[in-house]
Design a protein around this motif. Structure first.
Motif, PDB file in Angstrom:
ATOM      1  N   ARG A  74       0.869  -1.174  -0.143  1.00 55.79           N
ATOM      2  CA  ARG A  74      -0.053  -0.143   0.021  1.00 55.79           C
ATOM      3  C   ARG A  74       0.722   1.265  -0.053  1.00 55.79           C
ATOM      4  O   ARG A  74       0.539   2.216  -0.748  1.00 55.79           O
ATOM      5  N   MET A  75       1.950   1.509   0.901  1.00 59.38           N
ATOM      6  CA  MET A  75       2.852   2.394   0.775  1.00 59.38           C
ATOM      7  C   MET A  75       3.549   2.842  -0.453  1.00 59.38           C
ATOM      8  O   MET A  75       3.465   3.838  -1.072  1.00 59.38           O
ATOM      9  N   MET A  76       3.781   1.580  -1.112  1.00 60.96           N
ATOM     10  CA  MET A  76       4.622   1.620  -2.478  1.00 60.96           C
ATOM     11  C   MET A  76       3.552   2.231  -3.569  1.00 60.96           C
ATOM     12  O   MET A  76       3.725   3.115  -4.484  1.00 60.96           O
ATOM     13  N   ALA A  77       2.211   1.780  -3.360  1.00 62.64           N
ATOM     14  CA  ALA A  77       1.328   1.974  -4.505  1.00 62.64           C
ATOM     15  C   ALA A  77       0.958   3.597  -4.235  1.00 62.64           C
ATOM     16  O   ALA A  77       0.777   4.443  -5.152  1.00 62.64           O
ATOM     17  N   VAL A  79       2.781   6.016  -2.876  1.00 63.06           N
ATOM     18  CA  VAL A  79       4.147   6.577  -3.347  1.00 63.06           C
ATOM     19  C   VAL A  79       4.195   6.805  -5.066  1.00 63.06           C
ATOM     20  O   VAL A  79       4.434   7.867  -5.491  1.00 63.06           O
ATOM     21  N   THR A  80       3.801   5.933  -5.640  1.00 60.02           N
ATOM     22  CA  THR A  80       3.873   5.938  -7.138  1.00 60.02           C
ATOM     23  C   THR A  80       2.493   6.723  -7.639  1.00 60.02           C
ATOM     24  O   THR A  80       2.910   7.643  -8.363  1.00 60.02           O
ATOM     25  N   ALA A  81       1.310   6.706  -6.817  1.00 62.27           N
ATOM     26  CA  ALA A  81       0.283   7.403  -7.319  1.00 62.27           C
ATOM     27  C   ALA A  81       0.467   8.923  -6.965  1.00 62.27           C
ATOM     28  O   ALA A  81       0.082   9.827  -7.794  1.00 62.27           O
ATOM     29  N   GLU A  82       1.106   9.372  -5.587  1.00 62.18           N
ATOM     30  CA  GLU A  82       1.258  10.571  -5.522  1.00 62.18           C
ATOM     31  C   GLU A  82       2.595  11.173  -6.098  1.00 62.18           C
ATOM     32  O   GLU A  82       2.513  12.444  -6.197  1.00 62.18           O
ATOM     33  N   LEU A  83       3.612  10.644  -5.913  1.00 61.94           N
ATOM     34  CA  LEU A  83       4.787  11.133  -6.721  1.00 61.94           C
ATOM     35  C   LEU A  83       5.434  10.618  -7.681  1.00 61.94           C
ATOM     36  O   LEU A  83       6.545  11.049  -8.090  1.00 61.94           O
ATOM     37  N   ALA A 128      11.754  -1.935  -6.574  1.00 61.34           N
ATOM     38  CA  ALA A 128      12.644  -2.206  -7.478  1.00 61.34           C
ATOM     39  C   ALA A 128      12.091  -2.107  -8.765  1.00 61.34           C
ATOM     40  O   ALA A 128      12.513  -1.291  -9.871  1.00 61.34           O
ATOM     41  N   PRO A 129      10.805  -2.468  -9.120  1.00 66.16           N
ATOM     42  CA  PRO A 129      10.090  -2.253 -10.445  1.00 66.16           C
ATOM     43  C   PRO A 129       9.912  -0.706 -10.793  1.00 66.16           C
ATOM     44  O   PRO A 129      10.168  -0.303 -11.908  1.00 66.16           O
ATOM     45  N   SER A 130       9.732   0.107  -9.905  1.00 68.42           N
ATOM     46  CA  SER A 130       9.522   1.611 -10.009  1.00 68.42           C
ATOM     47  C   SER A 130      10.811   2.195 -10.363  1.00 68.42           C
ATOM     48  O   SER A 130      11.181   2.826 -11.527  1.00 68.42           O
TER      49      SER A 130
END
Length: 249
Positions: A74-77, A79-83, A128-130
């Motif tokens: 959830r945290m990585m999702a 971060v990806t959505a916001e940043l 890593a994927p990001s």
């Protein structure tokens, strides 16, 4: 803030105080947008975010237990959505305990390893994927001197830190072709606020340090900053020892 890390997004786990806080502040000072992670102390995380913002930097707080796989996802999702994604991951979260091996139960063993080692695996796997998609990145894990010297009453801590160094070396080989560099920083004694569970600092400690002092949190932050920045662009799969000469490689 403009700087060498401008445009980068960094996640620092366990960043509410001590070493994690110092790392977050320094990365933000050099231009990174910093996600300040904590597990339970929202006030501490909010204080670091406010400190960064007051200095003109960009920061977001995110509460998540790094040993909880869904929470990390959830945290990585978020971060990806916001940043837009992540360029830098600093796995600093860890627990300190002082328990003799013959008195240690499996629950305590697992608690320590779940945060320091499992947490580093889960956050790296999520990040890593990001990093690959963004053309590269940097992962730094905080190891320690105990796994190299052997420290009584901390076999679980030593084991977790040894595992961290092995994990970073393996990821350096696997992720290096994608431009993702993975390293460890292994501090010796650091001048921090110790929780009650960490036990007292051993007496006579400075006698074994040629420089005659413990590291400051800023000493450790500077090493992390070097590894994640352009100055460390060719450093991969290494453990950087910061102990004032207490342990020599």
């Amino acid at each position: 803030m403009a700087g060498a890390l401008a445009g980068k997004v960094a996640l620092v786990t366990g960043a509410g105080r001590n070493i994690g806080r110092a790392i977050a502040l320094l990365l933000a000072r050099d231009g990174a947008t910093v996600v300040v992670n904590g597990r339970s102390d929202r006030a501490a995380v909010d204080a670091v975010v406010a400190e960064i913002q007051a200095a003109g930097g960009r920061a977001h707080g995110w509460m998540a237990d790094v040993a909880d796989e869904p929470a990390v996802a959830r945290m990585m999702a978020g971060v990806t959505a916001e940043l837009g994604g992540l360029d830098i991951l600093v796995s600093n979260a860890g627990l300190r305990r002082q328990t003799a091996f013959l008195e240690m139960d499996y629950a305590e063993w697992r608690e320590i390893l779940s945060v320091a080692l499992d947490g580093a695996f889960l956050t790296a796997r999520a990040a890593a994927p990001s990093m690959v998609a963004r053309g590269g990145g940097a992962i730094v894990a905080l190891s320690g001197i105990s796994t190299h010297l052997g420290t009584p009453n901390r076999c679980h801590v030593s084991a977790s830190k040894a595992g961290l160094e092995g994990l970073m070396r393996a990821l350096a080989v696997e992720l290096g072709p994608h431009g993702v560099r993975c390293n460890c920083v292994a501090p010796g004694p650091v001048d921090t606020q110790r929780g009650a569970s960490a036990g007292p600092m051993p007496t006579g400690l400075l006698d074994g340090i040629p420089l005659g002092r413990k590291a400051s949190v800023d000493d450790i932050a500077a090493a992390v900053r070097y590894l994640v920045g352009p100055e460390g662009a060719y450093v991969n799969g290494q453990t950087l020892h910061l102990n004032g000469g207490m342990y020599l490689t």
